[in-house]
Motif scaffolding. Structure first.
Motif, PDB file in Angstrom:
ATOM      1  N   ALA A 248     -33.817   1.764   9.895  1.00  0.00           N
ATOM      2  CA  ALA A 248     -34.196   0.848  10.910  1.00  0.00           C
ATOM      3  C   ALA A 248     -34.516   2.138  12.030  1.00  0.00           C
ATOM      4  O   ALA A 248     -35.273   2.797  12.810  1.00  0.00           O
ATOM      5  CB  ALA A 248     -33.723  -0.384  12.004  1.00  0.00           C
TER       6      ALA A 248
ATOM      7  N   ALA B  94     -36.760   4.807  11.663  1.00  0.00           N
ATOM      8  CA  ALA B  94     -38.132   4.600  12.087  1.00  0.00           C
ATOM      9  C   ALA B  94     -37.935   4.548  13.893  1.00  0.00           C
ATOM     10  O   ALA B  94     -39.072   5.668  14.570  1.00  0.00           O
ATOM     11  CB  ALA B  94     -38.661   3.018  12.359  1.00  0.00           C
ATOM     12  N   VAL B  95     -36.997   5.043  14.510  1.00  0.00           N
ATOM     13  CA  VAL B  95     -36.993   5.021  15.648  1.00  0.00           C
ATOM     14  C   VAL B  95     -36.988   6.955  15.828  1.00  0.00           C
ATOM     15  O   VAL B  95     -37.427   7.256  16.617  1.00  0.00           O
ATOM     16  CB  VAL B  95     -35.331   4.530  16.094  1.00  0.00           C
ATOM     17  CG1 VAL B  95     -34.791   5.152  17.019  1.00  0.00           C
ATOM     18  CG2 VAL B  95     -34.797   3.043  16.495  1.00  0.00           C
TER      19      VAL B  95
ATOM     20  N   ARG C 193     -40.127   7.816  16.247  1.00  0.00           N
ATOM     21  CA  ARG C 193     -40.883   7.642  16.781  1.00  0.00           C
ATOM     22  C   ARG C 193     -40.196   8.440  18.522  1.00  0.00           C
ATOM     23  O   ARG C 193     -41.597   8.767  19.250  1.00  0.00           O
ATOM     24  CB  ARG C 193     -40.504   5.914  17.916  1.00  0.00           C
ATOM     25  CG  ARG C 193     -41.174   5.347  19.043  1.00  0.00           C
ATOM     26  CD  ARG C 193     -41.516   3.908  18.512  1.00  0.00           C
ATOM     27  NE  ARG C 193     -39.811   3.101  19.035  1.00  0.00           N
ATOM     28  CZ  ARG C 193     -39.310   2.652  18.421  1.00  0.00           C
ATOM     29  NH1 ARG C 193     -39.707   2.544  17.044  1.00  0.00           N
ATOM     30  NH2 ARG C 193     -37.952   1.894  18.454  1.00  0.00           N
TER      31      ARG C 193
ATOM     32  N   ARG D 134     -33.517  -4.080  20.151  1.00  0.00           N
ATOM     33  CA  ARG D 134     -34.659  -4.600  19.626  1.00  0.00           C
ATOM     34  C   ARG D 134     -35.937  -3.192  19.616  1.00  0.00           C
ATOM     35  O   ARG D 134     -36.713  -3.035  18.897  1.00  0.00           O
ATOM     36  CB  ARG D 134     -35.420  -4.871  21.279  1.00  0.00           C
ATOM     37  CG  ARG D 134     -34.541  -6.017  21.661  1.00  0.00           C
ATOM     38  CD  ARG D 134     -34.780  -6.085  23.428  1.00  0.00           C
ATOM     39  NE  ARG D 134     -35.938  -7.227  23.372  1.00  0.00           N
ATOM     40  CZ  ARG D 134     -36.297  -8.009  23.193  1.00  0.00           C
ATOM     41  NH1 ARG D 134     -35.754  -8.868  21.929  1.00  0.00           N
ATOM     42  NH2 ARG D 134     -37.841  -8.548  22.574  1.00  0.00           N
ATOM     43  N   SER D 135     -35.049  -1.800  19.870  1.00  0.00           N
ATOM     44  CA  SER D 135     -35.820  -0.379  19.357  1.00  0.00           C
ATOM     45  C   SER D 135     -35.833  -0.020  17.821  1.00  0.00           C
ATOM     46  O   SER D 135     -36.641  -0.236  17.083  1.00  0.00           O
ATOM     47  CB  SER D 135     -35.434   0.521  20.451  1.00  0.00           C
ATOM     48  OG  SER D 135     -35.665   0.392  21.804  1.00  0.00           O
ATOM     49  N   ALA D 136     -34.753  -1.063  17.210  1.00  0.00           N
ATOM     50  CA  ALA D 136     -34.320  -1.186  16.039  1.00  0.00           C
ATOM     51  C   ALA D 136     -34.818  -2.342  14.933  1.00  0.00           C
ATOM     52  O   ALA D 136     -34.826  -2.449  14.208  1.00  0.00           O
ATOM     53  CB  ALA D 136     -33.048  -0.906  15.996  1.00  0.00           C
ATOM     54  N   GLY D 137     -36.161  -2.891  15.355  1.00  0.00           N
ATOM     55  CA  GLY D 137     -37.265  -3.827  15.149  1.00  0.00           C
ATOM     56  C   GLY D 137     -36.071  -5.357  15.400  1.00  0.00           C
ATOM     57  O   GLY D 137     -37.168  -6.299  14.388  1.00  0.00           O
ATOM     58  N   LEU D 138     -34.986  -5.405  15.757  1.00  0.00           N
ATOM     59  CA  LEU D 138     -34.627  -7.041  16.124  1.00  0.00           C
ATOM     60  C   LEU D 138     -35.534  -7.402  17.410  1.00  0.00           C
ATOM     61  O   LEU D 138     -34.894  -6.623  18.605  1.00  0.00           O
ATOM     62  CB  LEU D 138     -33.087  -6.887  16.368  1.00  0.00           C
ATOM     63  CG  LEU D 138     -32.418  -7.156  15.155  1.00  0.00           C
ATOM     64  CD1 LEU D 138     -30.765  -6.963  15.215  1.00  0.00           C
ATOM     65  CD2 LEU D 138     -32.813  -7.085  13.795  1.00  0.00           C
ATOM     66  N   GLU D 139     -35.655  -9.267  17.188  1.00  0.00           N
ATOM     67  CA  GLU D 139     -36.653  -9.716  18.100  1.00  0.00           C
ATOM     68  C   GLU D 139     -35.473 -10.516  18.777  1.00  0.00           C
ATOM     69  O   GLU D 139     -35.732 -10.830  20.574  1.00  0.00           O
ATOM     70  CB  GLU D 139     -38.174  -9.918  17.554  1.00  0.00           C
ATOM     71  CG  GLU D 139     -38.595  -9.010  17.004  1.00  0.00           C
ATOM     72  CD  GLU D 139     -39.718  -9.577  16.503  1.00  0.00           C
ATOM     73  OE1 GLU D 139     -40.358 -11.363  16.790  1.00  0.00           O
ATOM     74  OE2 GLU D 139     -40.765  -9.261  16.017  1.00  0.00           O
TER      75      GLU D 139
ATOM     76  N   GLN E  60     -30.909  -1.942   5.558  1.00  0.00           N
ATOM     77  CA  GLN E  60     -31.646  -2.088   6.206  1.00  0.00           C
ATOM     78  C   GLN E  60     -31.584  -0.868   7.813  1.00  0.00           C
ATOM     79  O   GLN E  60     -32.874  -0.992   8.752  1.00  0.00           O
ATOM     80  CB  GLN E  60     -31.999  -3.303   7.162  1.00  0.00           C
ATOM     81  CG  GLN E  60     -31.907  -4.508   5.698  1.00  0.00           C
ATOM     82  CD  GLN E  60     -31.880  -5.725   5.679  1.00  0.00           C
ATOM     83  OE1 GLN E  60     -30.738  -5.910   6.897  1.00  0.00           O
ATOM     84  NE2 GLN E  60     -32.420  -6.317   5.605  1.00  0.00           N
TER      85      GLN E  60
END
Length: 424
Positions: free
Chosen positions: A255, A258-259, A262, A209-214, A251
């Motif tokens: 991801a 981005a982590v 952050r 989820r932190s890597a962008g999967l919802e 991908q």
């Protein structure tokens, strides 16, 4: 035994507070008792290191021999024996907790039960902080019966997966999830992450989820919850989530970047790593977080094999010296970055070795083989999780007790002013 220096519980507490303040100190806290005693009650950040394991394990677990080491017990004399053995092995700053763990409790300190407690506590706090969604075993069984578009991934080791697994599940150890899972899912796929109990399910799901999967959920209570719900596990399977294709890997790289942005994950090059490893004034752990098979095929000689998901799951086993630097390596930086992001949130000074080191080594600097002896010693010290003793009712009670214990850890955290995590 008169040669052994001691430290009071109040002084040790102040040293803990200094670590929280980031005062630049280090501390390796060792509990010298046997595992069965250790698991009953111990200090949160204590690493279990009985006398019979010191010679085999201490060089990897406490690599800097001038690091401050405090050894404790419950009054049985084991701490003094281990402290003397450490001195013989060249450790120059070793002391014993005066009065042992009872003195710690009398001074107002918390005592914890169980194993890998810092990581399990952190997992519970991750779920509370991020609101990591979960699905119960009965709900998941219903989804499977409906034929819902699911990808069930098991974040434990392959050995654990082979022993027991959720129907349709595939093995994908936690450190590999962000790299590999993207290729499994379509627009409507829900990813379900499971482990044996709670922590690796939560951490694996939240990593994705932190890597962008919802559309990702954790299986509440893992395989234990599945058994407690009266459902049947499968045994002997070895299905794995494969390596990603080029698009999936790209991908995953995006991801992970981005982590890293952050959470403040930084990289170093090989020269800087060599300098840190040669530094006698501060501890640097160098961990290769690739799979055990990849590590065994060829790794830098200074590295310790610590598969990413297992490293985060068992920080007290791998990273004994608090206040140390931690450098993680894999072949493309994805798993190393995800593991480093969690270590940073747990308070570690974690870094990633720049990808490309494997190719630049050209095979000439690499050594083959795993660290099987150390891993076997580590496993022998840990009581087995409550899976399947002969009496089924005893097994069910033990599993439920284990889950209740883990869920209750945040209550102790709320009372403990010597623990602090920072989420990103």
């Amino acid at each position: 035994m008169a040669d052994v220096r001691t430290v009071s519980a109040t002084e040790l507490m102040e040293r803990h507070r200094g670590l929280l303040r980031g005062d630049g100190t280090e501390l390796a806290l060792v509990d010298a008792r046997e595992p069965t005693e250790f698991t009953q009650r111990h200090l949160l950040y204590a690493a279990n290191l009985p006398l019979s394991h010191v010679g085999l394990e201490v060089a990897a677990r406490i690599p800097r021999r001038s690091a401050p080491v405090v050894v404790c017990d419950a009054g049985g004399g084991e701490a003094a024996a281990v402290a003397l053995e450490l001195t013989v092995l060249g450790y120059t700053d070793t002391t014993v907790l005066d009065g042992g763990i009872d003195a710690w409790a009398a001074a107002g300190g918390e005592l914890y039960s169980g194993i890998n407690v810092p990581s399990k506590l952190f997992g519970e706090l991750v779920e509370a902080h991020f609101g990591t969604p979960h699905v119960s075993s009965t709900e998941l069984a219903g989804w499977l019966a409906e034929g819902r578009d699911l990808a069930v991934v098991d974040s434990r080791t392959r050995r654990e997966f082979n022993r027991m697994s959720i129907p349709t599940g595939r093995s994908c150890p936690g450190g590999e999830l962000v790299r590999r899972v993207g290729d499994l899912i379509g627009e409507g796929t829900t990813v379900v992450v499971n482990c044996a109990g709670r922590t690796r399910s939560i951490m694996g799901a939240q990593s994705l989820r932190s890597a962008g999967l919802e559309r990702v959920v954790a299986l509440k209570d893992g395989t234990m919850g599945w058994e407690l719900a009266g459902l049947q596990l499968e045994h002997g399977r070895d299905e794995q989530v494969p390596e990603p294709d080029a698009e999936g890997r790209e991908q995953a790289l995006v991801a992970a970047a981005a982590v890293a942005e952050r959470c403040g994950v930084r990289t170093i090059d090989r020269a800087q790593l060599d300098g840190w490893l040669a530094d006698v004034t501060r501890t640097t752990y160098f961990m290769d977080v690739r799979t055990p098979e990849e590590f065994a095929a060829g790794h830098l000689p200074e590295a310790t094999g610590a598969p990413g998901g297992q490293l985060v799951q068992a920080t007290d086993e791998y990273l004994v010296t608090r206040g140390a630097r931690v450098v993680l390596a894999d072949h493309d930086g994805i798993g190393a970055t995800m593991s480093a992001s969690w270590l940073i949130q747990m308070g570690w000074d974690a870094w990633v070795l720049e990808p490309g080191w494997l190719a630049s080594a050209g095979g000439q600097d690499l050594v083959a083989g795993g660290n099987d002896a150390a891993e076997a010693a580590l496993r022998s010290r840990q009581p087995p999780l409550p899976y399947d003793p002969e009496d089924a009712e005893v097994a069910r009670a033990a599993m439920q007790g284990y889950l209740d214990w883990e869920i209750a850890l945040p209550d102790q955290y709320a009372r403990d002013d010597l623990v602090e995590f920072r989420f990103c």
